[in-house]
Design an enzyme around this catalytic site. Structure first.
Site, PDB file in Angstrom:
ATOM      1  N   LYS A 178       0.857  -1.187   0.000  1.00 55.59           N
ATOM      2  CA  LYS A 178       0.000   0.000   0.000  1.00 55.59           C
ATOM      3  C   LYS A 178       0.892   1.236   0.000  1.00 55.59           C
ATOM      4  O   LYS A 178       1.528   1.556   1.003  1.00 55.59           O
ATOM      5  CB  LYS A 178      -0.912  -0.001   1.233  1.00 55.59           C
ATOM      6  CG  LYS A 178      -2.009   1.062   1.203  1.00 55.59           C
ATOM      7  CD  LYS A 178      -1.534   2.372   1.789  1.00 55.59           C
ATOM      8  CE  LYS A 178      -2.653   3.417   1.750  1.00 55.59           C
ATOM      9  NZ  LYS A 178      -2.163   4.753   1.410  1.00 55.59           N
ATOM     10  N   GLU A 253       9.635   2.839  10.923  1.00 59.16           N
ATOM     11  CA  GLU A 253      10.587   3.944  10.816  1.00 59.16           C
ATOM     12  C   GLU A 253       9.772   5.229  10.757  1.00 59.16           C
ATOM     13  O   GLU A 253       8.922   5.388   9.878  1.00 59.16           O
ATOM     14  CB  GLU A 253      11.472   3.798   9.585  1.00 59.16           C
ATOM     15  CG  GLU A 253      12.470   2.658   9.689  1.00 59.16           C
ATOM     16  CD  GLU A 253      13.442   2.785  10.848  1.00 59.16           C
ATOM     17  OE1 GLU A 253      13.729   3.935  11.268  1.00 59.16           O
ATOM     18  OE2 GLU A 253      13.904   1.755  11.359  1.00 59.16           O
ATOM     19  N   CYS A 287      13.602  11.724   5.877  1.00 59.91           N
ATOM     20  CA  CYS A 287      13.591  11.482   7.324  1.00 59.91           C
ATOM     21  C   CYS A 287      14.970  11.704   7.928  1.00 59.91           C
ATOM     22  O   CYS A 287      15.093  11.954   9.125  1.00 59.91           O
ATOM     23  CB  CYS A 287      13.077  10.085   7.634  1.00 59.91           C
ATOM     24  SG  CYS A 287      13.984   8.762   6.817  1.00 59.91           S
ATOM     25  N   GLU A 388       9.510  17.643  14.015  1.00 60.52           N
ATOM     26  CA  GLU A 388       9.892  17.383  12.622  1.00 60.52           C
ATOM     27  C   GLU A 388       9.051  18.249  11.681  1.00 60.52           C
ATOM     28  O   GLU A 388       7.828  18.233  11.727  1.00 60.52           O
ATOM     29  CB  GLU A 388       9.692  15.908  12.286  1.00 60.52           C
ATOM     30  CG  GLU A 388      10.226  15.548  10.911  1.00 60.52           C
ATOM     31  CD  GLU A 388      10.130  14.071  10.613  1.00 60.52           C
ATOM     32  OE1 GLU A 388      11.061  13.530   9.989  1.00 60.52           O
ATOM     33  OE2 GLU A 388       9.127  13.442  11.009  1.00 60.52           O
TER      34      GLU A 388
END
Length: 487
Positions: A178, A253, A287, A388
């Site tokens: 997905k 992650e 990331c 973030e």
């Protein structure tokens, strides 16, 4: 003028591409929102059910193939991906906004990953263990989990799916994939490479649509025995809870707030070049992107001056145009997030050294462009230093010495990657030992890891498992211990 495409990508289920009459989802070019890159299916939970059933049916015959036989399919997929590199890279650039050179580099990395894992089919998958019984043979072997659910983000729509799917397949699992909707057209073209390599029906299945619908159905399915996810911390934690409740194995992650330390003895030209690359390549949408720059006070002024000057040289524009160094934010939602954080930084009292605005007018009118932004006078407890942003925004923080710099660098809920610039060996060793991050780099940018090396974070960045290289075997297999005794 709206530029449309007639290409509608179906789900890939049990070896067949399937389209439905339901309204497909359009994928928009973030460099030019008047262009529709393609359409993907707005799938339902029953499509996930079909995909999982197909994967489960294919699981037993697939795992019975030898590693070499499974590897041959990955070699074929690698060759097809390589043949289609230019087309897939251009689709990536148009759909996600990553510059064309970067998109080509990412696609080439996908080819290399496939070839690496194809070779894994010929490596050892267990150990002989001494038994206390002299007439017995005892050994361990690796066995696949079964059906693995792969859920990937939009920022690396070739590399991340490939580095999850390839090891899943080579170690004998079947896959339900997905992708993020924002990059699902690119992902579909990657799946076409696997399909055209002739993988048996049901070994890889592809379902697009809402994360709330498709992702939840996949994560909660009792026949999905492993889940690998890269994305936001909030979504990752929910996946972990759901998987743990039903006993499925999971790998998460979930991002970072990655620091680079500039010591007083650093090569400033090298440090500036790497800081800009780590922070602003891919529009900061990695990331592992650099978001905190911790600078020794002795070199703050020269470093800051050079950093601003070099940042102002960055060429920004349509991701597929020649000479463009930085493209747009990947979506309107991501652009809004970045602009919101820039305003938060201003309100918190940080100073904008350069950038800080959305780019409009001319060639920027129809795209999601934002200036690369540098904040100074940032304190470690500010939101722009803790949360973030996933955009081209960096925060400069002053440190008294290396001990202070490391304390600031570790003052984060995340621990994915970090780097230091220094010519002092002792400082390098101290940084390597004391930095709480899964990936530490010396005299190199924070972003990037080689495909044969383990990758993953500490603290809230990860579920503490590792991807890539031979470390992937730890997640995609279980250990079976065998005891054989002769009559």
């Amino acid at each position: 003028m709206v530029v449309k495409t007639d290409r509608v990508f179906g789900n890939y289920l049990n070896g067949r591409w399937k389209e439905k009459d339901q309204s497909p989802i359009e994928s928009i070019n973030p460099s030019n929102t008047k262009e529709i890159v393609g359409y993907v299916q707005n799938s339902k939970a029953e499509d996930v059910e079909e995909a999982v059933e197909a994967a489960e049916t294919a699981s037993r015959p697939w795992r019975k193939l030898t590693g070499a036989e499974r590897g041959s399919y990955l070699f074929k997929a690698a060759n097809i991906l390589e043949e289609r590199l230019d087309d897939i890279a251009e689709t990536l650039a148009r759909e996600m906004g990553k510059t064309l050179p970067e998109s080509k580099g990412e696609t080439a990395r996908g080819v290399a990953i496939l070839r690496y894992y194809a070779g894994e089919g010929m490596r050892a998958d267990g150990d002989v263990i001494p038994s206390t019984d002299s007439k017995a043979l005892m050994f361990s072997k690796r066995v696949p989990l079964g059906v693995v659910g792969v859920i990937t983000p939009w920022n690396f729509p070739v590399a991340i799916p490939v580095w999850k799917i390839a090891p899943a397949l080579i170690y004998g699992n079947t896959v339900v994939f997905k992708p993020a909707t924002e990059a699902a057209v690119t992902a579909a073209k990657v799946v076409e490479c696997f399909a055209d390599a002739g993988l048996p029906d049901g070994v890889i299945n592809f379902v697009t649509g809402s994360g709330r619908v498709i992702g939840d159905a996949l994560v909660g399915h009792e026949k999905v025995h492993g889940l690998t996810f890269t994305g936001s911390e909030q979504t990752g934690r929910q996946i972990g809870r759901t998987a743990a409740e039903r006993g499925a194995k999971y790998q998460l992650e979930m991002g970072g707030k990655n620091p680079v330390i500039i010591a007083e003895d650093a090569d400033l030209a090298l440090a500036v070049e790497a800081t800009i690359s780590g922070a602003f390549r891919s529009t900061g949408q990695k990331c592992t992107a650099t978001s905190r720059v911790i600078v020794a006070e002795e070199v703050l002024q020269p470093f800051q001056k050079l950093l601003v000057a070099k940042t102002k040289e960055i060429t920004i524009g349509n991701a597929i145009d020649d000479g463009i160094w930085m493209g747009p934010s990947a979506s309107e939602a991501q652009l809004k997030t970045v602009l919101d954080y820039i305003e938060i930084g201003k309100q918190e009292g940080a100073d904008v050294l350069c950038g800080g605005e959305r780019m409009t007018g001319g060639n920027f009118t129809e795209g999601y462009f934002v200036e690369p932004t540098i904040f100074s006078n940032v304190k470690s407890d500010m939101r722009i230093a803790q949360e973030e942003i996933f955009g081209p925004v960096i925060a400069l923080i002053v440190a008294k010495d290396l001990e202070d710099a490391l304390a600031i660098a570790n003052d984060s809920r995340y621990g994915l990657s970090a780097s230091i610039f220094t010519t002092n060996i002792q400082k390098m060793l101290t940084f390597i030992e004391d930095m709480d991050a899964g990936l530490v780099r010396v005299n190199a940018e924070s972003a990037g890891v080689e495909l044969q090396a383990p990758f993953g974070g500490m603290k809230s960045s990860s579920s503490h498992s590792r991807e890539q290289g031979q470390a992937a075997k730890e997640f995609y297999t279980s250990i079976k211990t065998v005891f054989v005794k002769g009559q």
